[in-house]
Scaffold this active site. Structure first.
Site, mmCIF file in Angstrom:
data_model
loop_
_atom_site.group_PDB
_atom_site.id
_atom_site.type_symbol
_atom_site.label_atom_id
_atom_site.label_comp_id
_atom_site.label_asym_id
_atom_site.label_seq_id
_atom_site.Cartn_x
_atom_site.Cartn_y
_atom_site.Cartn_z
ATOM 1 C CG ASP A 1 -6.440 -2.571 2.999
ATOM 2 O OD1 ASP A 1 -5.448 -2.377 3.718
ATOM 3 O OD2 ASP A 1 -6.929 -1.687 2.268
ATOM 4 C CG MET B 1 -11.462 3.573 1.527
ATOM 5 S SD MET B 1 -10.093 3.466 2.685
ATOM 6 C CE MET B 1 -8.712 3.456 1.546
ATOM 7 C CG HIS C 1 -9.563 0.428 -0.906
ATOM 8 N ND1 HIS C 1 -9.104 0.158 0.364
ATOM 9 C CD2 HIS C 1 -10.923 0.454 -0.814
ATOM 10 C CE1 HIS C 1 -10.140 0.026 1.186
ATOM 11 N NE2 HIS C 1 -11.246 0.213 0.488
ATOM 12 C CG HIS D 1 -4.039 -1.391 -1.832
ATOM 13 N ND1 HIS D 1 -5.095 -2.153 -2.295
ATOM 14 C CD2 HIS D 1 -4.550 -0.599 -0.854
ATOM 15 C CE1 HIS D 1 -6.190 -1.839 -1.614
ATOM 16 N NE2 HIS D 1 -5.896 -0.895 -0.755
ATOM 17 N N GLY E 1 -1.381 1.968 9.292
ATOM 18 C CA GLY E 1 -0.686 1.696 10.541
ATOM 19 C C GLY E 1 -1.562 1.250 11.696
ATOM 20 C CG MET F 1 -12.125 -2.460 4.563
ATOM 21 S SD MET F 1 -10.513 -2.041 3.850
ATOM 22 C CE MET F 1 -9.791 -1.022 5.143
ATOM 23 C CG ASP G 1 -5.308 2.763 0.692
ATOM 24 O OD1 ASP G 1 -6.262 1.989 0.541
ATOM 25 O OD2 ASP G 1 -4.242 2.430 1.239
ATOM 26 C CG MET H 1 -8.512 7.455 1.859
ATOM 27 S SD MET H 1 -7.830 7.389 3.527
ATOM 28 C CE MET H 1 -6.759 5.958 3.396
ATOM 29 C CB SER I 1 -0.901 0.008 1.236
ATOM 30 O OG SER I 1 -1.527 1.274 1.360
ATOM 31 C CG PHE J 1 -6.174 7.555 9.657
ATOM 32 C CD1 PHE J 1 -5.450 8.696 9.342
ATOM 33 C CD2 PHE J 1 -7.503 7.697 10.026
ATOM 34 C CE1 PHE J 1 -6.042 9.952 9.401
ATOM 35 C CE2 PHE J 1 -8.102 8.947 10.086
ATOM 36 C CZ PHE J 1 -7.372 10.084 9.770
ATOM 37 C CB SER K 1 3.324 -0.256 8.463
ATOM 38 O OG SER K 1 2.182 0.566 8.491
ATOM 39 N N GLY L 1 -3.558 -3.763 8.815
ATOM 40 C CA GLY L 1 -2.766 -4.422 9.849
ATOM 41 C C GLY L 1 -2.168 -5.751 9.424
#
Length: 225
Positions: free
Chosen positions: A172, A65, A63, A30, A142, A134, A32, A34, A7, A140, A195, A174
């Site tokens: 997606d 969002m 993705h 990936h 991390g 998800m 994101d 937003m 990501s 966010f 991360s 953690g």
């Protein structure tokens, strides 16, 4: 075959082309998107996706969002995304949107937030190329992995298998060396890692290590997809 999608939310936005090259060997990148409305964060949009698509040979997995994905999703395929994911909670016409994404030449995917069950969407699954569960609240990077999502991943895999579909099951949030095996054992086969990849000394090696972990875990439970 497990797929690892780093990501870029965890990458250095000032060096996106270099950060894309740093994960050579990744299956997808990936991205994101937003809008600060559907989720409380603002990232990037169509122009940056367009630039990034020209700067890397790794296909882009966008993705969305965002509010009103029905309107915006096709534009991301036109900008160069190979896969576009819209949220079930935001789409007013998910079947039409999935078909429009595919008509433009992209893979169509739908995402579910942690509190959204899969069961009401069972009849939509044949319209999709991928379903994203998800494993954190979107917005966010991390965040800590929500292990209470594992039963939902299992139920989703059971529904996919029940209908004999070849669609992918993505997770997606953690995802790391300490959580990817649980996800693979539950039936996921596409893993977004931010991360865990970009904070590593060698991001490309981190991608390879995560893929190996996932494939070995899937093989142990006999669900190598």
């Amino acid at each position: 075959m497990a797929q690892i999608n780093p990501s870029i939310l965890s990458a250095d936005f000032a060096r996106l082309a270099d950060e894309a090259k740093a994960v050579d060997g990744a299956d997808w990148l990936h991205v994101d998107v937003m809008d600060n409305h559907f989720v409380p964060n603002l990232t990037l949009g169509v122009p940056i996706v367009e630039s990034l698509a020209k700067a890397t040979d790794t296909p882009l997995d966008c993705h969305l969002m965002i509010e009103d994905p029905d309107r915006w999703a096709p534009a991301y395929v036109e900008a160069g995304a190979g896969s576009v994911t819209f949220h079930a909670e935001a789409a007013a016409a998910p079947v039409r949107t999935a078909r429009e994404i595919k008509a433009k030449g992209g893979r169509a995917s739908m995402a579910l937030k942690p509190a959204t069950p899969i069961e009401p969407y069972e009849d939509l699954l044949p319209e999709l190329d991928m379903l994203l569960v998800m494993t954190v609240e979107p917005g966010f990077g991390g965040q800590a992995f929500l292990d209470i999502m594992l039963p939902k991943i299992r139920r989703t895999r059971q529904l996919i298998d029940k209908h004999g579909l070849s669609m992918w099951l993505q997770v997606d949030g953690g995802v790391s060396a300490s959580t990817i095996e649980q996800c693979a054992e539950a039936g996921a086969d596409v893993f977004v890692a931010g991360s865990a990849v970009y904070s590593a000394d060698d991001p490309a090696a981190a991608v390879r290590a995560l893929r190996t972990q996932a494939e070995e875990a899937a093989a142990r439970v006999g669900c190598a997809h």
